[in-house]
Design a protein around this motif. Structure first.
Motif, short mmCIF file in Angstrom:
data_model
loop_
_atom_site.label_atom_id
_atom_site.label_comp_id
_atom_site.label_asym_id
_atom_site.label_seq_id
_atom_site.Cartn_x
_atom_site.Cartn_y
_atom_site.Cartn_z
N ARG A 63 -3.62 -1.67 1.52
CA ARG A 63 -3.26 -1.74 2.94
C ARG A 63 -3.96 -2.89 3.64
O ARG A 63 -3.44 -3.46 4.58
CB ARG A 63 -3.71 -0.45 3.64
N ASP A 64 -5.16 -3.21 3.16
CA ASP A 64 -5.96 -4.23 3.85
C ASP A 64 -5.83 -5.60 3.21
O ASP A 64 -6.42 -6.56 3.68
CB ASP A 64 -7.44 -3.81 3.87
N ARG A 123 -6.03 6.57 -4.96
CA ARG A 123 -6.28 6.71 -3.54
C ARG A 123 -7.02 5.50 -2.97
O ARG A 123 -6.62 4.92 -1.97
CB ARG A 123 -7.09 7.99 -3.29
N SER A 124 -8.08 5.10 -3.68
CA SER A 124 -8.83 3.95 -3.19
C SER A 124 -7.99 2.69 -3.32
O SER A 124 -8.06 1.77 -2.51
CB SER A 124 -10.14 3.81 -3.96
N THR A 148 -15.16 -1.73 -1.91
CA THR A 148 -14.62 -0.72 -2.81
C THR A 148 -14.29 -1.35 -4.16
O THR A 148 -13.61 -2.37 -4.21
CB THR A 148 -13.33 -0.11 -2.24
N ARG A 154 0.85 3.20 7.57
CA ARG A 154 -0.13 3.30 8.65
C ARG A 154 0.20 4.42 9.63
O ARG A 154 -0.52 4.63 10.60
CB ARG A 154 -0.20 1.99 9.41
N GLY A 158 0.79 -1.23 0.00
CA GLY A 158 0.00 0.00 0.00
C GLY A 158 0.82 1.27 0.00
O GLY A 158 0.33 2.34 0.34
N ASP A 182 -4.67 2.45 -2.90
CA ASP A 182 -3.75 2.36 -1.77
C ASP A 182 -4.49 1.88 -0.52
O ASP A 182 -3.95 1.13 0.29
CB ASP A 182 -3.07 3.71 -1.51
N THR A 183 -5.72 2.34 -0.35
CA THR A 183 -6.50 1.91 0.81
C THR A 183 -6.75 0.41 0.76
O THR A 183 -6.61 -0.29 1.77
CB THR A 183 -7.87 2.63 0.81
#
Lengths: 434, 264
Positions: B98-99, B91-92, B84, B127, A337, B94-95
């Motif tokens: 992360r998960d 942007r979405s 999503t 984070r 990310g 990268d979000t």
């Protein structure tokens, strides 16, 4: 297998290691290698003895001067062929090193050179490039100060062209000076090494140019010798390197085709022309395009030409490193990310630049020496000053001595660079357990 | 490896899926040039579910899971991760990334950073976690994959199996909701496969949503809720491991299983 071979050996036998074994294996392995060794030892020995004779035993270290201060070089001429005439260096070293800088003020360029070398040594110390105090407030303040310095200078320069009222000019100047001090001090806290660079380079500029702190002003036209070479090389590479990274990244961009095209054009255009012609354009053509009355300093123009030229070459070196990095590294960063700049700054560049340390230093060394081309546009760098020193009639017959000294100066800087880079490589590889 | 196949499946009992889909793929198509690598993939994966994707090489299984965190982009259809939809919006993206944790076949550890730094880098930068907290978290996960003593070493000093376990810990440090495994044991020497599989089994038992591309059928039998068989870019058959391995319906799966079993 016998017991002897299976028994544990504490160390290899003496016939395999040690200086004698090395000599036997490398120099006296067969009668042919023995003969070659002996012949080479003889030739090298003779050459070395001849050099010692010429450079030290038979050398002329000083000559008498007549009442008008003109040297009497008869002893040098007498020794020509058998001994070096180091008297020319004793006579001309200040001209060669510091050019036409006012003679009584030459301690200033001398200190500038010492500062440059101190700056290099400082930068090579392990660990000095760590970040300083981690405070967003200080970081922002430092960034504002740096941007202010840049902005006031650009506005002041444009104002010179457009004819800004002098009151505004004075205010700008005041803001500029305050911002300069602020940026230096703030950077010292935020990123100490960068702060040291800014402060030291500013000090060098003040020393050379004067006009403040009771130092008499010295026009750039009077600068010369080693400081010019070091200024061109240091500023040139310090600015070209970050620029080259941006260009290399731009050239590999898949998201922004326009940026990519500009970067490709820039690199190919600059690489396609000789440095001499870029310098020539900067010094002769550029002023023609400027409105009348506007004068960008000759040294600055040459400096910008060197930066742009070096950046194009360095960009290709950096691009080579980017390409050599396995794709999986960027993918792993993506999968975690990270943003583009996090991925580039934390994962891609640290590895890519390590891969290209040898060619990077190669290019650095090349450009350090290429700065001598500025003689073409009438800047008096170290090499040019050597030439000028030789134009003095009594000394015209002794170019060898001058060029040997110049070569020694260039070698010591270039060798230091290559030595440092090899140490850096070794250290980085050790740290990674390779 | 095969002794795990006959064992009862504690993994499946531990983390029953809640039924709420966390990944939905709807008629996803992808081409590499003229090559049609994903054909009308429709797949829904529930939270807490463990899915094993298998199939012959070149069947598109790696491409499929690489589409889930958009290391590859699909050209048609919709992929929705945790509500999503995957688009070109960075942007979405990268979000989502992360998960969604990912473990690669070739580990892809960062060789210029220590094991600990590998694990703390993303928590600190992505984070925005304080360094001390990130290090404590990393040590906890390194203990979980049983290599806390290697924290100060560099990846080049570790064995392949150890590196892959670090890669798993590195992903877990981001506290992902889904873990993707892209042939995690294929680049390993046989004696190291078990240590990585044991780590993955432990993870499955903790209730993590997992999607694994793997040829380890013993692992599939032990932890998978569902096995998806892919061939030539499409999902040919899917079902519980017992059903898939015990009573394959299509010829293609029968053939694949016979080849796999012959290989073992």
């Amino acid at each position: 297998m016998t017991d002897a071979t299976t028994a544990p050996r504490v160390r290899p036998p003496a016939s395999v290691v040690g200086p004698w074994a090395w000599l036997r294996a490398n120099l006296f392995k067969s009668w042919l290698s023995t003969a070659t060794t002996l012949v080479l030892v003889y030739l090298i020995g003779r050459g070395l003895l001849g050099l010692i004779d010429w450079g030290f035993v038979n050398a002329v270290w000083g000559v008498p001067y007549n009442a008008q201060g003109v040297p009497d070089t008869a002893s040098c001429h007498a020794a020509k062929g058998q001994g070096a005439c180091w008297a020319i260096i004793a006579d001309k070293y200040r001209l060669i090193l510091f050019g036409r800088f006012p003679f009584d003020e030459q301690w200033r360029p001398a200190v500038a050179v010492v500062l440059f070398i101190a700056l290099y040594v400082f930068s090579a110390i392990k660990g000095v490039w760590r970040k300083g105090i981690d405070s967003p407030l200080l970081r922002t303040a430092a960034a504002i100060a740096v941007v202010t310095v840049l902005a006031t200078n650009v506005v002041g320069w444009l104002g010179g062209i457009l004819g800004l009222p002098t009151v505004l000019g004075d205010i700008l100047h005041l803001i500029d000076i305050v911002a300069r001090y602020a940026s230096g001090v703030l950077l010292l806290f935020v990123w100490p090494a960068i702060g040291v660079w800014v402060v030291v380079l500013s000090a060098i500029f003040v020393l050379m140019a004067g006009g403040v702190y009771g130092l008499s002003p010295v026009a750039v036209d009077s600068w010369g010798g080693l400081p010019i070479t070091l200024i061109l090389a240091t500023f040139g590479l310090a600015f070209a390197f970050p620029l080259s990274i941006l260009v290399a990244l731009g050239r590999r961009s898949t998201q922004m085709p326009a940026v990519k095209m500009i970067c490709v054009l820039y690199v190919e255009l600059i690489r396609g022309v000789p440095l001499i012609s870029v310098l020539f354009m900067a010094s002769v053509m550029f002023p023609l395009f400027m409105p009348p009355g506007v004068n960008v300093d000759k040294l600055l123009r040459a400096q910008i030409a060197v930066i742009l030229f070096a950046a194009a070459y360095l960009a290709e070196v950096v691009r080579g490193g980017l390409q050599a990095l396995p794709k999986g590294q960027a993918e792993a960063a993506d999968a975690l990310g990270m943003t583009y700049w996090q991925k580039t700054g934390l994962i891609v560049l640290p590895q890519a630049l390590r891969l290209v340390i040898p060619p990077l230093v190669n290019t650095f060394i090349g450009f350090f020496k290429d700065t001598s081309l500025v003689l073409i546009i009438g800047l008096f760098d170290l090499l040019t000053m050597g030439k000028i020193a030789l134009s003095d009639p009594p000394w015209q017959a002794f170019p060898t001595e001058v060029y040997i000294v110049l070569a020694l100066i260039y070698i010591s800087f270039c060798f230091a660079m290559s030595k440092y880079s090899r140490g850096l490589e070794r250290e980085l590889n050790q740290a990674r357990g390779r | 490896m095969n002794e795990t196949a006959t064992a009862p499946s504690p993994g499946r009992a531990a983390g029953l899926s809640t039924g709420k889909p966390i990944i939905e793929m709807d008629k996803v198509n992808k081409w590499f040039g003229a090559l049609h690598v994903l054909r009308d993939i429709t797949l829904s994966i529930a939270e807490g579910e463990r899915v094993v994707i298998c199939g012959p090489s070149g069947s598109g299984k790696s491409t499929l899971i690489r589409c889930i965190n958009r290391l590859e982009s699909h050209q048609e259809g919709r992929i929705i991760v945790d509500g999503t939809e995957l688009t070109d919006d960075l942007r979405s993206l990268d979000t989502i990334r992360r998960d969604v944790g990912m473990v690669f076949q070739s580990f892809n550890l960062f060789p210029h950073l220590t094991i600990l730094e590998n694990c703390t880098l993303a928590p600190i930068w992505v984070r925005k976690m304080p360094k001390a907290e990130a290090e404590a978290l990393a040590m906890r996960f390194l203990e979980r994959v049983r290599i806390p003593e290697q924290a100060k070493k560099y990846p080049g000093q570790l064995s392949g199996g150890q590196q892959q376990r670090v890669a798993i810990a590195r992903s877990l440090c981001m506290r992902p909701r889904v873990m993707l495994f892209d042939e995690p044991t294929s680049a390993l020497d046989p004696e190291m496969i078990k240590e990585v599989l044991d780590t993955m089994i432990g993870l499955a038992e903790s209730g993590m949503t997992m999607i694994c591309v793997t040829h380890e059928m013993g692992f599939a039998r032990q932890v998978a809720d569902r096995v998806v068989f892919m061939d030539r870019g499409e999902v040919v058959e899917s079902g519980t491991p017992d059903r898939m391995f015990g009573a394959p319906e299509t010829d293609r799966l029968k053939m694949f299983l016979s080849q796999i079993l012959r290989g073992h």
